[in-house]
Every structure is written in C-alpha cells, then in structure tokens.
Design a protein around this motif. Sequence first.
Motif, PDB file in Angstrom:
ATOM      1  N   ASN A   3       0.809  -1.233   0.000  1.00 26.06           N
ATOM      2  CA  ASN A   3       0.000   0.000   0.000  1.00 26.06           C
ATOM      3  C   ASN A   3       0.832   1.269   0.000  1.00 26.06           C
ATOM      4  O   ASN A   3       0.396   2.299  -0.507  1.00 26.06           O
ATOM      5  CB  ASN A   3      -0.936   0.011   1.203  1.00 26.06           C
ATOM      6  N   GLY A   4       2.017   1.233   0.612  1.00 25.88           N
ATOM      7  CA  GLY A   4       2.844   2.429   0.686  1.00 25.88           C
ATOM      8  C   GLY A   4       3.112   2.861   2.109  1.00 25.88           C
ATOM      9  O   GLY A   4       2.830   2.141   3.069  1.00 25.88           O
ATOM     10  N   ALA A   5       3.672   4.066   2.244  1.00 26.58           N
ATOM     11  CA  ALA A   5       4.090   4.583   3.552  1.00 26.58           C
ATOM     12  C   ALA A   5       3.535   5.979   3.779  1.00 26.58           C
ATOM     13  O   ALA A   5       3.275   6.730   2.835  1.00 26.58           O
ATOM     14  CB  ALA A   5       5.617   4.608   3.640  1.00 26.58           C
ATOM     15  N   VAL A   6       3.376   6.320   5.050  1.00 27.94           N
ATOM     16  CA  VAL A   6       2.945   7.659   5.460  1.00 27.94           C
ATOM     17  C   VAL A   6       4.009   8.237   6.374  1.00 27.94           C
ATOM     18  O   VAL A   6       4.419   7.590   7.350  1.00 27.94           O
ATOM     19  CB  VAL A   6       1.585   7.619   6.185  1.00 27.94           C
ATOM     20  N   TYR A   7       4.470   9.454   6.062  1.00 32.37           N
ATOM     21  CA  TYR A   7       5.417  10.178   6.925  1.00 32.37           C
ATOM     22  C   TYR A   7       4.735  11.461   7.372  1.00 32.37           C
ATOM     23  O   TYR A   7       4.363  12.298   6.548  1.00 32.37           O
ATOM     24  CB  TYR A   7       6.703  10.496   6.172  1.00 32.37           C
ATOM     25  N   ASP A   8       4.570  11.616   8.680  1.00 35.50           N
ATOM     26  CA  ASP A   8       3.929  12.803   9.249  1.00 35.50           C
ATOM     27  C   ASP A   8       4.982  13.591  10.023  1.00 35.50           C
ATOM     28  O   ASP A   8       5.345  13.228  11.147  1.00 35.50           O
ATOM     29  CB  ASP A   8       2.778  12.398  10.167  1.00 35.50           C
ATOM     30  N   ALA A   9       5.493  14.664   9.413  1.00 38.13           N
ATOM     31  CA  ALA A   9       6.574  15.442  10.033  1.00 38.13           C
ATOM     32  C   ALA A   9       6.134  16.134  11.306  1.00 38.13           C
ATOM     33  O   ALA A   9       6.973  16.590  12.089  1.00 38.13           O
ATOM     34  CB  ALA A   9       7.091  16.476   9.034  1.00 38.13           C
ATOM     35  N   TRP A  48      12.339  13.834   0.415  1.00 36.79           N
ATOM     36  CA  TRP A  48      11.495  12.774   0.971  1.00 36.79           C
ATOM     37  C   TRP A  48      11.622  11.537   0.104  1.00 36.79           C
ATOM     38  O   TRP A  48      11.411  11.576  -1.106  1.00 36.79           O
ATOM     39  CB  TRP A  48      10.046  13.236   1.021  1.00 36.79           C
ATOM     40  N   GLU A  49      12.006  10.426   0.736  1.00 34.28           N
ATOM     41  CA  GLU A  49      12.107   9.135   0.067  1.00 34.28           C
ATOM     42  C   GLU A  49      11.438   8.101   0.957  1.00 34.28           C
ATOM     43  O   GLU A  49      11.964   7.758   2.014  1.00 34.28           O
ATOM     44  CB  GLU A  49      13.579   8.779  -0.166  1.00 34.28           C
ATOM     45  N   PRO A  50      10.235   7.647   0.600  1.00 29.44           N
ATOM     46  CA  PRO A  50       9.495   6.719   1.468  1.00 29.44           C
ATOM     47  C   PRO A  50      10.327   5.490   1.826  1.00 29.44           C
ATOM     48  O   PRO A  50      11.127   5.003   1.027  1.00 29.44           O
ATOM     49  CB  PRO A  50       8.276   6.340   0.606  1.00 29.44           C
ATOM     50  N   GLU A  51      10.101   4.996   3.047  1.00 23.69           N
ATOM     51  CA  GLU A  51      10.878   3.863   3.553  1.00 23.69           C
ATOM     52  C   GLU A  51       9.983   2.704   3.945  1.00 23.69           C
ATOM     53  O   GLU A  51       8.797   2.858   4.183  1.00 23.69           O
ATOM     54  CB  GLU A  51      11.716   4.296   4.758  1.00 23.69           C
ATOM     55  N   MET A  52      10.616   1.513   4.017  1.00 23.70           N
ATOM     56  CA  MET A  52       9.952   0.274   4.418  1.00 23.70           C
ATOM     57  C   MET A  52       8.790  -0.070   3.499  1.00 23.70           C
ATOM     58  O   MET A  52       7.800  -0.687   3.921  1.00 23.70           O
ATOM     59  CB  MET A  52       9.519   0.329   5.882  1.00 23.70           C
ATOM     60  N   THR A  53       8.885   0.356   2.244  1.00 23.84           N
ATOM     61  CA  THR A  53       7.929   0.003   1.209  1.00 23.84           C
ATOM     62  C   THR A  53       8.637   0.085  -0.130  1.00 23.84           C
ATOM     63  O   THR A  53       9.765   0.595  -0.214  1.00 23.84           O
ATOM     64  CB  THR A  53       6.712   0.943   1.233  1.00 23.84           C
ATOM     65  N   TYR A  54       8.021  -0.410  -1.167  1.00 21.57           N
ATOM     66  CA  TYR A  54       8.503  -0.184  -2.525  1.00 21.57           C
ATOM     67  C   TYR A  54       7.351  -0.478  -3.483  1.00 21.57           C
ATOM     68  O   TYR A  54       6.344  -1.114  -3.110  1.00 21.57           O
ATOM     69  CB  TYR A  54       9.736  -1.038  -2.866  1.00 21.57           C
ATOM     70  N   HIS A  55       7.473  -0.025  -4.720  1.00 28.62           N
ATOM     71  CA  HIS A  55       6.396  -0.165  -5.690  1.00 28.62           C
ATOM     72  C   HIS A  55       6.974  -0.545  -7.055  1.00 28.62           C
ATOM     73  O   HIS A  55       8.117  -0.212  -7.368  1.00 28.62           O
ATOM     74  CB  HIS A  55       5.620   1.154  -5.833  1.00 28.62           C
TER      75      HIS A  55
END
Length: 458
Positions: free
Chosen positions: A283-289, A402-409
């Motif tokens: 599904n992807g990742a969410v980063y909330d600064a 920003w580079e999402p982590e613990m996921t890939y697509h």
Amino acid sequence: AEVSGADGMVAGQVLDTLHAPKTEAEVTEVHRLKTGAMIAGACRLGVAAAGGSGGLMAAAETYAQELGLAFQIRDDMLDVCGDAAEFGKPIGSDKEEGKVTFMDLLGLEGCGRAVRAHTEAAKAAVADWDAPWIGLDDAQPERVIYLRRQLNLTQPVRQARLDLCGLGYHAAWINGTRLDDARLDPAFMDYSKHIPFVPYLEAAPLFHPGENEVIVAVGSGWRRNGRLHENQWFHGVSFPFEGPQQATARLRLTLADGTTWRLTTDENWEAGYGPMGYANLFNGAVYDAREPLGPWRPARRMTPPGGQMQPMLLPPVLAREEYAPLAWWQEGADAVVLDFGQNLAGVVRLPLPPDLAPGQVITLSHTEELTEDGRLFPDTLRIAKAQDTYIAAGDARDLPLWEPEMTYHGFRYVRVSGLNPAAMDWSQVRAVALRTAVDKASFFRCGNALVTRLHEMC
C-alpha cells in the motif's frame, strides 16, 4: 576457475546448469568448488563464529568432510585443503565472542591449485543469542514502532558493535546518525526457522561521553502484512512468518580504559511512535513530520518468533539506479504526472519546497501503465494501493528530500499531488530502483537492442 564467496556459489550453480557434470570426478569437482565458495562466503559475509561455529559454518564443515576437504583457523589463516585428516580444530573454537577476526582465506581446488587468497574482517556470529525480544503494548497494525535506549558514558568509546534484528524491517540511529543506507533490512525469510540479524561493527565514532541514545524503528514488512489476507487466495490462511512487530539487539561497548559494557534489549528500553507512521509493502508509507517521537513507555517483552538467530548473509537492499523523468504533464490544479521511461521496483525521491504549510498533504500515486488519455491505470497493481503520503509540519522538522521507507512499488508513472506545479522543478525528481546490492560480474550486448535491454533489467 577462481571461486570465492557468493560469486563462487553462483559459479558452481552455473557449472551445474551449463556444463552438466557427467562423470563422478566432474560431480566431485563441482561440489568442491561449491564447498570452497560456501566457506569463503561464510567468512566474508559473517558466519565465521567467535565462540561457536554457527549454523552455515557447521553445515559447510559437514559438507566438506564428506568431500574430503578440511578447513580451520590457524594463526588467523583459514585453509581449505584437500586432506581432511590434516586439520581437526573447529573454526572459531578459540575466538572471543564479539571480537572481529581478520583472516586470510586460501582455497585449494581438487588438484591442489590455489583458487584465491582473500583477506576480510569476519563478523563474529553467535553461539547463544540471549537478547530478549521487545515491542510495544497494543501496537497499531502496520504502524511503525520506535524503540529507544538511553545510556550515560563516562569515557570515549574505543570499539562498539551492535547486532540488531527488527521484524519485519528496521532502521537504526545512534545519537541521530543513521547506521547504514539499507532499505529493507533484515532479509525476509520464514522467521519460525531462521532469523537474520544485522551486525554493525563501526559504531564507535557515534558514541561520546555523556548522554547517548539508540533509536530503532520497526516496520511491518512481511511480518504483519494485512494485505495478504485481503486476497481471496490467502483469506483465512496464516503464515508461520507472521506476528507482531518486534526487535532484539545486543550492544557491546569497549571504553577507552578497556572496560566492557554489554547491553541487550530488555525492560530498560522504551517504546513509542514517531514521524514514520504507516508502512505497508503493497500500500505504501505515510510520513507525518508533525509527529514527535514518543510518548515513551516501557517496552514489553515479546514471544520470540521461534527461529535460529544467524548473521544476515545476503547483501542489503540499497538504492541503486536513479532515473530522471523523461516527460511530465499537469493533471488538474495541483497534480503532475511524471514518466520515468522505465518500469522499475523502488520509490520516488522528491525534493520538498521550503515553504510547506502546516498539515499540507503530498501524495505519490504509482502505476505501471496509463490510460489512453494519459491518466494513471492502477488495475495492473491488483490489490496494492501503491501510494505514499507526506504530511508537512510547516517548519524546520520538514525533510528537504522525501524518500518513502519500508515500502517499494512497481511503477513507471507517478502522479504527484498537493504541490504547486508551477513552483516545482520536476526535472529534479528521481525514481530510485531498490535492489540487492550485488555487483555485476559480466555484461552482455547483441545486435538486438530489445534483447540487450531485457538482459540489463534482469
């Protein structure tokens, strides 16, 4: 042929495939090459044990004895020789646990010719893993948990080693500095049988006299992946590798005066949440600064997954090739679709503008194909949402990249929404391929460009 480490194992497999051994002598020779490669790879990648031979090393020893080979550490020299009776001392039996051993590896093939000499730092493995597993009470499914250990040091640290495993995936920081660039550590396997830990051997410069802090983030990975059970084929099926997010770690410090500290995960660690909010492989990742670390509460001991602890032998998954967009076009008032010209497995690296508003939401939506009118076509992704989200703090806490982590697509096209299209330099966005860090040992070209390209991707 020269054979060493993982390359040697591959070479043995190639010999099996391309040159099928026909005689008993040929079969034995292929097995010898494989065995030498196993031993070389074991030492190079971290299985040569201090205080115990370790699982793979024991298997290699048994295999070698069956083939009339022998090996041992002798004056920091590891020998693979053709006479099993020549050596009898087991590897690592006289080595102190936690000590890094430098050794030369010399492989001899069946005719007695030297295969390759190899000098490497062997990462000492474990005889008995005694660090408890810890986690967060009532952790929210697929939300990244953070674990923290604070310690006060009175002297500089001369040597530091951290052995760490966070299931499904982990990232670690000491005093704010990340320990490595791995994206999906540790390697996925059936945790009820084998559990890989990652040794960090060069952590000493990150510690200092006074207050120190070790932070570990643990994502769900394959350990707690709810999307598996939304598929009709897997509905109601449980897998032995599934379970709660949890971590185990051992930290060994040698101070300037020679004093040794040895810490493990236990109730002295704390647990909480942080800005890496949600992470799912599909599904992807969410980063909330906006989210701070915490609130901290005592970590809870968890039931071990059940497998045997062992050093991670696979090279890590790293960011490798990068692709700039070949074209982009606006879609609606605040969205842009980028075409990277290449289908890949990875994530997007997005430069963030410095004037983000508090609570501003930026979304990356990934697809492999487009509709005829140039819109995203997500049907090929089946149940995967393949969407990453960034929520801005509107201050210094925001990330410049920003580079999402613990996921890939898997994707070629990305729609970026939530930013002013006219204010962005879209040429600076990158698609980052994530893959196991195995260097190429060969190349292939032919007169057909498509075949050449297919080989490059494989």
